[in-house]
Design a protein around this motif. Structure first.
Motif, PDB file in Angstrom:
ATOM      1  N   GLY A  11      17.525  41.799 -15.811  1.00  0.00           N
ATOM      2  CA  GLY A  11      18.390  42.699 -16.584  1.00  0.00           C
ATOM      3  C   GLY A  11      18.426  44.069 -15.942  1.00  0.00           C
ATOM      4  N   GLY A  14      20.997  46.776 -16.731  1.00  0.00           N
ATOM      5  CA  GLY A  14      21.177  47.156 -18.132  1.00  0.00           C
ATOM      6  C   GLY A  14      20.642  48.553 -18.399  1.00  0.00           C
ATOM      7  N   GLN A  15      20.699  48.962 -19.664  1.00  0.00           N
ATOM      8  CA  GLN A  15      20.308  50.357 -19.950  1.00  0.00           C
ATOM      9  C   GLN A  15      18.795  50.576 -19.849  1.00  0.00           C
ATOM     10  N   ILE A  16      17.987  49.601 -20.219  1.00  0.00           N
ATOM     11  CA  ILE A  16      16.539  49.784 -20.002  1.00  0.00           C
ATOM     12  C   ILE A  16      16.249  49.781 -18.500  1.00  0.00           C
ATOM     13  N   GLU A  42      19.990  39.943 -11.884  1.00  0.00           N
ATOM     14  CA  GLU A  42      21.063  40.128 -12.871  1.00  0.00           C
ATOM     15  C   GLU A  42      21.837  38.820 -13.002  1.00  0.00           C
ATOM     16  N   LEU A  43      22.669  38.751 -14.018  1.00  0.00           N
ATOM     17  CA  LEU A  43      23.473  37.550 -14.237  1.00  0.00           C
ATOM     18  C   LEU A  43      24.356  37.281 -13.013  1.00  0.00           C
ATOM     19  N   VAL A  89      13.334  41.834 -18.769  1.00  0.00           N
ATOM     20  CA  VAL A  89      14.047  42.739 -19.675  1.00  0.00           C
ATOM     21  C   VAL A  89      15.356  42.120 -20.157  1.00  0.00           C
ATOM     22  N   GLY A  90      16.036  41.423 -19.281  1.00  0.00           N
ATOM     23  CA  GLY A  90      17.337  40.835 -19.634  1.00  0.00           C
ATOM     24  C   GLY A  90      17.173  39.731 -20.664  1.00  0.00           C
ATOM     25  N   ALA A  91      18.005  39.752 -21.665  1.00  0.00           N
ATOM     26  CA  ALA A  91      17.971  38.712 -22.696  1.00  0.00           C
ATOM     27  C   ALA A  91      19.364  38.632 -23.301  1.00  0.00           C
ATOM     28  N   ILE A 110      17.224  30.853 -21.454  1.00  0.00           N
ATOM     29  CA  ILE A 110      16.935  31.853 -20.410  1.00  0.00           C
ATOM     30  C   ILE A 110      15.447  31.832 -20.055  1.00  0.00           C
ATOM     31  N   GLN A 114      13.373  30.897 -16.656  1.00  0.00           N
ATOM     32  CA  GLN A 114      12.608  31.936 -15.953  1.00  0.00           C
ATOM     33  C   GLN A 114      11.126  31.581 -15.878  1.00  0.00           C
ATOM     34  N   VAL A 131      10.122  41.997 -22.300  1.00  0.00           N
ATOM     35  CA  VAL A 131      10.687  43.090 -23.102  1.00  0.00           C
ATOM     36  C   VAL A 131      11.876  42.574 -23.920  1.00  0.00           C
ATOM     37  N   GLY A 132      12.660  41.689 -23.325  1.00  0.00           N
ATOM     38  CA  GLY A 132      13.880  41.180 -23.967  1.00  0.00           C
ATOM     39  C   GLY A 132      13.571  40.482 -25.277  1.00  0.00           C
ATOM     40  N   ASN A 133      14.348  40.787 -26.291  1.00  0.00           N
ATOM     41  CA  ASN A 133      14.088  40.257 -27.641  1.00  0.00           C
ATOM     42  C   ASN A 133      14.678  38.878 -27.882  1.00  0.00           C
ATOM     43  N   MET A 157       5.961  42.890 -25.175  1.00  0.00           N
ATOM     44  CA  MET A 157       5.850  44.340 -25.354  1.00  0.00           C
ATOM     45  C   MET A 157       5.780  44.757 -26.822  1.00  0.00           C
ATOM     46  N   HIS A 189       6.891  41.999 -32.440  1.00  0.00           N
ATOM     47  CA  HIS A 189       7.727  43.176 -32.199  1.00  0.00           C
ATOM     48  C   HIS A 189       8.979  43.025 -33.060  1.00  0.00           C
TER      49      HIS A 189
HETATM   50  P1  NAI Z   1      21.494  45.782 -21.927  1.00  0.00           P
HETATM   51  O1  NAI Z   1      22.465  44.858 -22.564  1.00  0.00           O
HETATM   52  O2  NAI Z   1      21.903  47.171 -21.605  1.00  0.00           O
HETATM   53  O3  NAI Z   1      20.974  45.123 -20.566  1.00  0.00           O
HETATM   54  C1  NAI Z   1      20.571  43.817 -20.469  1.00  0.00           C
HETATM   55  C2  NAI Z   1      20.916  43.334 -19.070  1.00  0.00           C
HETATM   56  O4  NAI Z   1      20.339  42.053 -18.890  1.00  0.00           O
HETATM   57  C3  NAI Z   1      22.409  43.224 -18.817  1.00  0.00           C
HETATM   58  O5  NAI Z   1      22.741  43.953 -17.646  1.00  0.00           O
HETATM   59  C4  NAI Z   1      22.626  41.712 -18.649  1.00  0.00           C
HETATM   60  O6  NAI Z   1      23.624  41.433 -17.680  1.00  0.00           O
HETATM   61  C5  NAI Z   1      21.249  41.266 -18.168  1.00  0.00           C
HETATM   62  N1  NAI Z   1      20.921  39.865 -18.452  1.00  0.00           N
HETATM   63  C6  NAI Z   1      21.187  39.140 -19.559  1.00  0.00           C
HETATM   64  N2  NAI Z   1      20.736  37.899 -19.430  1.00  0.00           N
HETATM   65  C7  NAI Z   1      20.136  37.829 -18.232  1.00  0.00           C
HETATM   66  C8  NAI Z   1      19.503  36.792 -17.513  1.00  0.00           C
HETATM   67  N3  NAI Z   1      19.398  35.557 -18.030  1.00  0.00           N
HETATM   68  N4  NAI Z   1      18.994  37.067 -16.291  1.00  0.00           N
HETATM   69  C9  NAI Z   1      19.130  38.287 -15.764  1.00  0.00           C
HETATM   70  N5  NAI Z   1      19.737  39.311 -16.375  1.00  0.00           N
HETATM   71  C10 NAI Z   1      20.248  39.083 -17.596  1.00  0.00           C
HETATM   72  O7  NAI Z   1      20.210  45.756 -22.859  1.00  0.00           O
HETATM   73  P2  NAI Z   1      18.958  46.762 -22.859  1.00  0.00           P
HETATM   74  O8  NAI Z   1      19.236  47.876 -23.780  1.00  0.00           O
HETATM   75  O9  NAI Z   1      18.577  47.060 -21.463  1.00  0.00           O
HETATM   76  O10 NAI Z   1      17.854  45.854 -23.569  1.00  0.00           O
HETATM   77  C11 NAI Z   1      17.332  44.690 -22.947  1.00  0.00           C
HETATM   78  C12 NAI Z   1      16.518  43.894 -23.933  1.00  0.00           C
HETATM   79  O11 NAI Z   1      15.368  44.614 -24.337  1.00  0.00           O
HETATM   80  C13 NAI Z   1      17.229  43.507 -25.220  1.00  0.00           C
HETATM   81  O12 NAI Z   1      16.911  42.158 -25.511  1.00  0.00           O
HETATM   82  C14 NAI Z   1      16.613  44.420 -26.249  1.00  0.00           C
HETATM   83  O13 NAI Z   1      16.686  43.855 -27.539  1.00  0.00           O
HETATM   84  C15 NAI Z   1      15.200  44.485 -25.743  1.00  0.00           C
HETATM   85  N6  NAI Z   1      14.387  45.590 -26.240  1.00  0.00           N
HETATM   86  C16 NAI Z   1      13.052  45.330 -26.483  1.00  0.00           C
HETATM   87  C17 NAI Z   1      12.206  46.320 -26.933  1.00  0.00           C
HETATM   88  C18 NAI Z   1      10.753  46.030 -27.195  1.00  0.00           C
HETATM   89  O14 NAI Z   1      10.072  46.939 -27.679  1.00  0.00           O
HETATM   90  N7  NAI Z   1      10.210  44.862 -26.905  1.00  0.00           N
HETATM   91  C19 NAI Z   1      12.723  47.687 -27.167  1.00  0.00           C
HETATM   92  C20 NAI Z   1      14.104  47.873 -26.856  1.00  0.00           C
HETATM   93  C21 NAI Z   1      14.901  46.840 -26.409  1.00  0.00           C
END
Ligand code: NAI
Length: 327
Positions: A11, A14-16, A42-43, A89-91, A110, A114, A131-133, A157, A189
């Protein structure tokens, strides 16, 4: 100088990812003397790969002395090759109208893939942070899909919840956040997590005695920490990213470099501690030393705490049961 280590991040565009990669490359995660090679996944779609290329251009433009290499991938089988650390991170986010079962199934797909890829190609000592939820359950799925790797090297996480709890306590007591020790967050989490300051100290004094307000604990503190993610989405329009990336850095840094006796929270597979069934990926207080974490054992669990732990455990068992048939 040290040999570079391989750090895979999924991921990555993405923003994280955007808040995370620059800090890994600058040495904030593994130390200012540890070169890193970034293996970014990335995807396999043009938009995501294009965005990843842009992030990599910016990483180049930082001219980080510790960034010894960088690769873009669209397949976990190449992205995880020989990787020493993997930050998943990606989810799949919950789309409009998506049922919980669909969300679990999409992520099971996914994290099965992985986990299998890590099992096949990663370093035998790879340390994995999900990290991904839903983070705990995704970590559980990856662990179960990687039978040749050490189960204990898969973690989820909970550190963002831990850091959120610490900052709420600091604000309440008017003390610096760095003075708070022995904080614990139990469970999933999710809003059911149980942030527990019964053992915590602040400048040596008991946090519980200093605050001395169980109503605040139940009605303000726990809901504030539990619903913090939603509060940030409501305010910012998008979910927490910089604080999530920061927590990921904290989690990996402490795991790799140690906590010097201090407690942190990690989601790790239970070996039966505190009555949590084996392999459930559960937030526990841990200490880290020599690249290993150790659950803090023997803490007394009172009735209120047991009820909180039971609730977050029940949610996790429900998630586990929702994916068992997919493993
Ligand atoms: P985002 O949507 O900005 O970025 C996610 C990225 O992952 C995207 O660029 C997407 O193309 C990519 N992606 C999706 N599936 C993938 C795969 N199978 N393989 C590779 N890349 C893939 O989301 P953001 O804000 O970066 O958040 C990522 C995840 O982290 C979310 O699931 C969010 O819920 C989770 N999260 C977890 C926290 C925790 O404390 N555990 C805290 C905040 C967010």
């Amino acid at each position: 100088s040290k040999k570079p280590v391989r750090v895979a991040v999924t991921g990555a565009a993405g923003q994280i990812g955007y808040a995370l990669l620059f800090r890994i490359a600058s040495g904030e995660m593994l130390g200012k003397d540890q070169p890193v090679i970034l293996q970014l996944l990335e995807l396999p779609v043009e938009k995501a790969q294009e965005a990843l290329r842009g992030v990599m251009m910016e990483l180049e433009d930082c001219a980080f002395p510790l960034l010894a290499g960088m690769e873009a991938h669209s397949d976990p089988m190449t992205a995880f090759k020989d990787t020493d650390y993997a930050l998943l991170v990606g989810a799949r986010p919950r789309g409009p109208g998506m049922e919980r079962a669909d969300l679990l199934a999409a992520n099971a797909q996914i994290f099965t893939a992985q986990g299998k890829a890590l099992n096949a190609v990663a370093s035998r000592d790879v340390r994995v942070l999900v990290v991904g939820n839903p983070a705990n359950t995704n970590a559980y799925i990856a662990m179960k899909s990687a039978p040749d790797l050490k189960p204990g090297n898969f973690t989820a996480m909970l550190r963002l919840d831990h850091n959120r709890a610490a900052s709420q306590i600091a604000a309440k007591t008017g003390k610096p956040v760095s003075a708070i020790k022995k904080l614990a967050v139990w469970g999933n989490h999710s809003p059911t997590m149980y942030a527990d300051y019964r053992f915590a100290t602040i400048e040596g004094a008991s946090v519980k005695d200093t605050i001395n307000d169980q109503v605040w604990n139940q009605d303000v503190f726990l809901p504030t920490v539990g619903k913090r993610g939603a509060a940030i989405i409501a305010a910012r329009g998008v979910s927490s990213a910089a604080s999530a990336a920061n927590a990921a850095i904290d989690h990996m840094r402490d795991w790799a470099l140690g906590t010097h006796g201090e407690w942190v929270t990690m989601g790790v597979p239970s070996k039966g501690e505190y009555g949590i069934p084996k392999d459930v990926m559960f937030g526990f207080p841990v200490t880290c030393e020599g690249g290993e974490y150790k659950i803090v054992e023997g803490l007394p669990i009172d009735e209120f705490s047991q009820a909180c732990i039971d609730k977050t455990l029940a949610e996790l068992l429900g998630e586990r049961d929702g994916v068992t048939h997919l493993l």
